[in-house]
Design a protein around this motif. Structure first.
Motif, short mmCIF file in Angstrom:
data_model
loop_
_atom_site.label_atom_id
_atom_site.label_comp_id
_atom_site.label_asym_id
_atom_site.label_seq_id
_atom_site.Cartn_x
_atom_site.Cartn_y
_atom_site.Cartn_z
N THR A 202 34.74 85.06 -28.01
CA THR A 202 33.39 85.38 -28.45
C THR A 202 33.23 85.22 -29.95
OG1 THR A 202 33.19 86.96 -26.62
CG2 THR A 202 31.61 87.19 -28.42
N GLY A 203 34.33 85.31 -30.69
CA GLY A 203 34.27 85.13 -32.13
C GLY A 203 33.69 83.80 -32.53
N ALA A 204 33.91 82.77 -31.71
CA ALA A 204 33.31 81.46 -32.01
C ALA A 204 31.79 81.54 -31.96
CB ALA A 204 33.83 80.42 -31.01
N ASP A 205 31.27 82.29 -30.99
CA ASP A 205 29.82 82.49 -30.90
C ASP A 205 29.31 83.30 -32.08
OD1 ASP A 205 29.02 81.32 -28.23
OD2 ASP A 205 30.58 82.71 -27.58
N LEU A 206 30.09 84.32 -32.49
CA LEU A 206 29.68 85.15 -33.62
C LEU A 206 29.47 84.32 -34.88
CD1 LEU A 206 32.07 88.23 -33.22
CD2 LEU A 206 29.63 88.20 -32.81
N LEU A 207 30.36 83.39 -35.12
CA LEU A 207 30.22 82.54 -36.30
C LEU A 207 28.96 81.68 -36.20
CD1 LEU A 207 33.87 81.36 -36.99
CD2 LEU A 207 32.50 82.92 -38.34
N MET A 208 28.66 81.18 -35.00
CA MET A 208 27.45 80.38 -34.83
C MET A 208 26.21 81.22 -35.11
SD MET A 208 28.71 77.46 -34.10
CE MET A 208 30.18 77.94 -35.03
N TRP A 209 26.14 82.40 -34.51
CA TRP A 209 24.95 83.25 -34.70
C TRP A 209 24.81 83.70 -36.15
CZ3 TRP A 209 27.30 86.28 -30.10
CH2 TRP A 209 26.97 85.63 -28.90
N HIS A 210 25.92 83.98 -36.79
CA HIS A 210 25.90 84.51 -38.15
C HIS A 210 25.30 83.52 -39.16
CE1 HIS A 210 27.05 87.20 -41.35
NE2 HIS A 210 27.85 86.31 -41.92
N HIS A 211 25.44 82.22 -38.86
CA HIS A 211 24.96 81.20 -39.78
C HIS A 211 23.78 80.40 -39.23
CE1 HIS A 211 28.44 81.83 -42.40
NE2 HIS A 211 29.18 81.87 -41.31
N LEU A 212 23.33 80.74 -38.04
CA LEU A 212 22.33 79.94 -37.34
C LEU A 212 20.93 80.10 -37.92
CD1 LEU A 212 22.12 79.49 -33.51
CD2 LEU A 212 20.09 80.26 -34.73
N GLU A 213 20.21 78.99 -38.05
CA GLU A 213 18.79 79.02 -38.38
C GLU A 213 18.02 78.60 -37.13
OE1 GLU A 213 15.49 77.12 -41.47
OE2 GLU A 213 17.62 76.65 -41.69
N HIS A 214 17.14 79.46 -36.67
CA HIS A 214 16.41 79.20 -35.43
C HIS A 214 15.53 77.95 -35.56
CE1 HIS A 214 14.42 80.13 -31.65
NE2 HIS A 214 13.26 79.94 -32.25
N VAL A 215 15.69 77.05 -34.59
CA VAL A 215 14.87 75.84 -34.53
C VAL A 215 13.77 76.07 -33.51
CG1 VAL A 215 14.84 73.36 -34.06
CG2 VAL A 215 16.84 74.40 -35.16
N GLU A 216 12.53 76.15 -33.99
CA GLU A 216 11.42 76.49 -33.11
C GLU A 216 11.14 75.40 -32.08
OE1 GLU A 216 8.77 79.00 -31.48
OE2 GLU A 216 10.04 79.48 -33.20
#
Length: 397
Positions: free
Chosen positions: A307-321
Motif C-alpha cells: 500500500t505504500g506505493a499507493d501512498l506515494l502516488m496519493w501524496h504527490h497526485l494532482e487531480h485531473v478533472e
C-alpha cells in the motif's frame, strides 16, 4: 514500522526527484465530501478514555464512558470555551471539562459544576457517531443534514482484532477510493496478473461492490478471489478468501479529510483462520486465535509495504478533472459520476471553509444505530473488523 511513508520518501528514487507533497503546490480543487468518515479504530477509544481527532478542518472529541457508551462532541465547553480534549476526563458516565470541572452526561446536558452549585442549562454539541466493523465513524455534511444512510455491517469475529496504522498524507478521499475502480494500476503498480474484475457503482447508491480474481506477486500459482466494498468516499473494505477454505484476509482502508488537501489514511489488516479441521467453526476459530493474531501482524507489515506505493502516488497526485482514459483503466468515469452525490456543491467548486475549532456542522444526533452499535462497548458488536491490538502508529510526511 513506525514511519513507513518517511522510509519510502527517503528511498533513492524519491530523493532523486525531491517531489513536493500535493498540498504544498496547489490549493484543493474539490470541497469536502459528505458522509460517514472514520476517525479512529475501536481499540483507540477504550472505556473511560477520550481523544481529539481532526476532521474537515475542525476537531472532534471522541470518548467512551466507563460503561462503554460512545460519543462524539464539539471540543469546546459551552460554559467558557475550554477544550474538552486538553485535560478533560471521563468520570463514570460523564465527560468533565478541565477548566471549571463542569460535567456533561451522555445526552450532552450539563449535570453539575465544579463548585457545588446548580448547573446552567447548557449542553454539548453532539455529532452522529457509529461504531461499525471495529471502526468509529462520525457523520459530516456541509449543510448540516442528518445521516441519510448507514455503514454496512460485516459478519466478522469480534474476538479477533485488526493490526493497523495511520498515515498523515496530502490528498483527497475521492482519489483514494478511486483505487477500487482504477483497474489499470493493479498490474502496473502491484504486479497482479490474469485479472478478472466485475462491478461498478450504481447511481444514487452510497455503497458499491467490486469482485475480482487475480494471481499475485507472492502466490503466483494461486488464483485469489477478492471482494471490495466501497463505502461512500471514505472506506474500501477488502476480503480475500484463503486457499482451501483456510479462512479470510480482511483489509480496511479509511480516507478521512483532516483539513484542506490533507487526509488521515487508516489502514488495517486481519487474518481470520477457520481453525483445525474437524472442529466446529466457533471452537476452531477460538483455537486458532493466537496464531491468527500473530499472522495478522505480519500480514499488516507486508500489506503496508504494498500500500505504500499507493501512498506515494496519493501524496504527490494532482487531480485531473478530465483525464485521458485508456482501454483497461476500469470504470473511472462512471465512478466519478457516482462520486458527485457526496458533494453539496460541484466537485470543481471552492473548498469547504476551514473550521479550526468548531468541528463538523451541527446536525441532529440519534443514539439508535439500526444494528444497536451506536452506544456499544468495542466488543459488544461482534463485528470487530478493525480492533487492532496496538495503538495506531501515526506517521506524518
Amino acid at each position: 514500522m513506525k514511519s513507513l511513508v518517511k522510509q519510502l520518501l527517503r528511498s533513492r528514487a524519491v530523493r532523486r526527484h525531491t517531489a513536493a507533497p500535493a498540498d504544498r503546490l496547489h490549493a484543493p480543487t474539490r470541497p469536502y465530501p459528505n458522509g460517514w468518515f472514520c476517525v479512529a479504530f475501536s481499540d483507540e477509544v477504550r472505556p473511560g478514555s477520550l481523544t481529539t481527532r481532526p476532521l474537515m478542518g475542525g476537531e472532534v472529541v471522541v470518548y467512551r464512558t466507563r460503561a462503554g457508551l460512545l460519543r462524539a462532541v464539539r471540543p469546546q465547553c459551552p460554559h467558557l470555551g475550554a477544550h474538552l480534549g486538553v485535560g478533560g476526563r471521563i468520570d463514570g458516565e460523564d465527560i468533565v471539562c478541565p477548566f471549571h470541572k463542569f460535567a456533561f452526561d451522555p445526552s450532552g446536558a450539563c449535570v453539575r459544576t465544579g463548585y457545588d452549585l446548580p448547573p446552567p442549562k447548557a449542553s454539548l454539541t453532539r455529532y452522529p457517531v457509529r461504531e461499525v466493523n471495529g471502526s468509529i465513524y462520525v457523520w459530516w455534511h456541509a449543510l448540516g443534514v442528518p445521516p441519510q444512510w448507514e455503514v454496512p455491517v460485516f459478519p466478522m469475529d469480534g474476538r479477533q482484532p485488526f493490526s493497523h496504522d495511520t498515515f498523515d498524507i496530502a490528498g483527497h478521499p475521492q482519489d483514494v477510493i478511486e483505487n477500487a475502480f482504477d483497474w489499470g494500476h493493479l498490474p502496473a503498480l502491484h504486479g497482479l496478473r490474469d485479472l478478472v474484475i466485475e462491478g461498478s457503482p450504481v447511481a444514487g447508491e452510497p455503497i458499491a461492490t467490486v469482485t475480482a480474481t487475480a494471481r499475485g506477486t507472492v502466490m503466483r500459482r494461486i488464483r485469489q478471489s477478492y471482494t471490495l466494498t466501497v463505502i461512500g468516499l471514505a472506506t474500501i473494505a477488502a476480503r480475500t478468501r484463503l486457499p482451501r477454505d483456510a479462512g479470510n484476509l480482511y483489509v480496511m482502508l479509511h480516507a478521512t479529510p483532516a483539513g484542506p488537501g490533507r487526509i488521515h489514511l487508516r489502514f488495517g489488516t486481519k487474518l481470520e483462520l477457520t481453525g483445525p479441521p474437524g472442529l466446529p467453526e466457533p471452537i476452531g476459530r477460538a483455537a486458532a486465535l493466537p496464531v491468527a493474531r500473530l499472522l495478522s501482524s505480519i500480514a499488516q507489515r507486508v500489506a503496508s509495504v504494498d500500500t505504500g506505493a499507493d501512498l506515494l502516488m496519493w501524496h504527490h497526485l494532482e487531480h485531473v478533472e478530465q483525464p485521458k482514459l485508456a482501454r483497461g483503466d476500469g470504470p473511472i468515469g462512471r465512478y466519478r459520476q457516482w462520486a458527485r452525490q457526496f458533494y453539496s456543491e460541484p466537485p470543481g467548486g471552492p473548498t469547504a471553509p476551514v473550521r479550526r475549532s468548531a468541528g463538523p456542522p451541527a446536525v441532529a444526533d440519534g443514539d439508535g444505530h439500526p444494528n444497536g452499535t451506536a452506544d456499544g462497548h468495542p466488543n459488544g458488536t461482534g463485528e470487530g473488523m478493525v480492533t487492532g491490538d496496538r495503538a495506531a502508529d501515526r506517521s506524518e510526511v
